[in-house]
Enzyme design. Structure first.
Site, PDB file in Angstrom:
ATOM      1  N   ARG A  31       1.001  -1.222  -0.111  1.00  0.00           N
ATOM      2  CA  ARG A  31      -0.265   0.152   0.606  1.00  0.00           C
ATOM      3  C   ARG A  31       1.079   1.874   0.127  1.00  0.00           C
ATOM      4  NH1 ARG A  31      -5.393   0.628   1.275  1.00  0.00           N
ATOM      5  NH2 ARG A  31      -4.859  -1.406   2.032  1.00  0.00           N
ATOM      6  N   LEU A  43      -5.798   4.915   1.972  1.00  0.00           N
ATOM      7  CA  LEU A  43      -4.949   5.293   1.797  1.00  0.00           C
ATOM      8  C   LEU A  43      -3.781   5.637   3.019  1.00  0.00           C
ATOM      9  CD1 LEU A  43      -5.929   8.727   0.525  1.00  0.00           C
ATOM     10  CD2 LEU A  43      -4.900   6.807  -0.882  1.00  0.00           C
ATOM     11  N   HIS A  51     -18.744  10.714   0.528  1.00  0.00           N
ATOM     12  CA  HIS A  51     -19.496   9.802   0.997  1.00  0.00           C
ATOM     13  C   HIS A  51     -20.891   9.563   1.486  1.00  0.00           C
ATOM     14  CE1 HIS A  51     -19.168   5.594   3.330  1.00  0.00           C
ATOM     15  NE2 HIS A  51     -20.680   6.490   4.520  1.00  0.00           N
TER      16      HIS A  51
HETATM   17  C1  GRF Z   1     -20.195   8.005  -4.422  1.00  0.00           C
HETATM   18  O1  GRF Z   1     -21.478   7.610  -4.449  1.00  0.00           O
HETATM   19  C2  GRF Z   1     -19.517   8.401  -3.448  1.00  0.00           C
HETATM   20  O2  GRF Z   1     -19.935   8.968  -2.107  1.00  0.00           O
HETATM   21  C3  GRF Z   1     -19.540   7.124  -3.036  1.00  0.00           C
HETATM   22  O3  GRF Z   1     -18.435   6.200  -4.300  1.00  0.00           O
HETATM   23  C4  GRF Z   1     -19.724   6.853  -4.950  1.00  0.00           C
HETATM   24  C5  GRF Z   1     -18.971   6.979  -6.676  1.00  0.00           C
HETATM   25  O4  GRF Z   1     -19.574   7.356  -7.578  1.00  0.00           O
HETATM   26  N1  GRF Z   1     -17.964   7.450  -2.250  1.00  0.00           N
HETATM   27  P1  GRF Z   1     -18.967   8.109  -9.045  1.00  0.00           P
HETATM   28  O5  GRF Z   1     -17.968   6.908  -9.103  1.00  0.00           O
HETATM   29  O6  GRF Z   1     -19.045   9.398  -8.564  1.00  0.00           O
HETATM   30  O7  GRF Z   1     -19.753   7.519  -9.931  1.00  0.00           O
END
Ligand code: GRF
Length: 212
Positions: free
Chosen positions: A66, A94, A110
């Site tokens: 990683r 990360l 998120h």
């Molecule tokens: C989104 O729901 C984001 O909040 C989460 O992963 C998803 C990614 O969707 N972290 P996209 O690839 O931006 O369409």
């Protein structure tokens, strides 16, 4: 001052597209220098190319650890003078090597109101818990999963007839507003982190930079 963004993705890239659109129509005074995916074939790479943005695939499996992967990411971003990293569906934890390379300059989105429902499938977690309101959080990334200081949150009602897909779709539409808005706050306003709080000063106090 125009900030230089690097966007990290793993898949669909609809949040990336929202950021591209916001830069394109002048809502965001920023430049996307590079889009990096850890997965080959990520749809977001095509979105970047279609917008004329450099798109790189860096499969994490090509690196022994990683930390090695994160070091390589940091050097790609630094080579392009990226000063704000946006995680947009980047499905990797990360290490401190990455987080420490961009202090208070990594954002993540998120699909829940953190600290509720961190980790995977937050929309399913929200439904299973029976909450009546969920939503979107854009936060600064620290070394803990979905845990750093919060920049923007938006609520989304959970309806009685929702399934994971319908809730996720309504949350996603709000994500597409919230992410450019959070980037705009951090790039165009003065702000500081106090403990866990991101405090943004009133507008017209100068160009956006973090205040120390
Ligand atoms: C989104 O729901 C984001 O909040 C989460 O992963 C998803 C990614 O969707 N972290 P996209 O690839 O931006 O369409």
């Amino acid at each position: 001052m125009t900030r230089t963004l690097g966007v990290l993705i793993s898949g669909r890239g609809s949040n990336l597209q929202a950021i591209i659109n916001a830069v394109g129509d002048g809502r965001l005074r920023a430049r996307i220098a590079v889009v990096i995916s850890n997965r080959a074939g990520a749809q977001g790479l095509q979105r970047a190319e279609a917008a004329g943005i450099e798109a790189i695939c860096m499969p994490h499996r090509d690196y022994p650890s990683r930390e090695d992967y994160d070091r390589a990411l940091v050097s790609q971003l630094r080579a392009r003078r990226v000063d704000l990293v946006c995680l947009a569906g980047f499905m990797r934890l990360l290490s401190p090597i990455f987080v420490d390379a961009f202090p208070n300059a990594i954002l993540n989105i998120h699909p829940s109101l953190l600290p509720s429902f961190p980790g995977i499938e937050p929309q399913r977690q929200a439904l299973e818990h029976g909450v009546k309101v969920s939503g979107v959080t854009v936060h600064i990334v620290d070394c803990n999963l979905d845990a750093g200081p919060i920049v923007v949150q938006r609520a989304v009602e959970v309806r009685d007839d929702d399934c994971v897909d319908t809730l996720a779709a309504r949350i996603l539409a709000v994500e597409h507003q919230a992410y450019p808005e959070a980037i705009r706050l951090l790039t165009e306003r003065r702000w500081r982190v106090e403990g866990r709080r991101v405090l943004v000063e009133e507008p017209n106090t100068g160009p956006g930079r973090q205040t120390e």
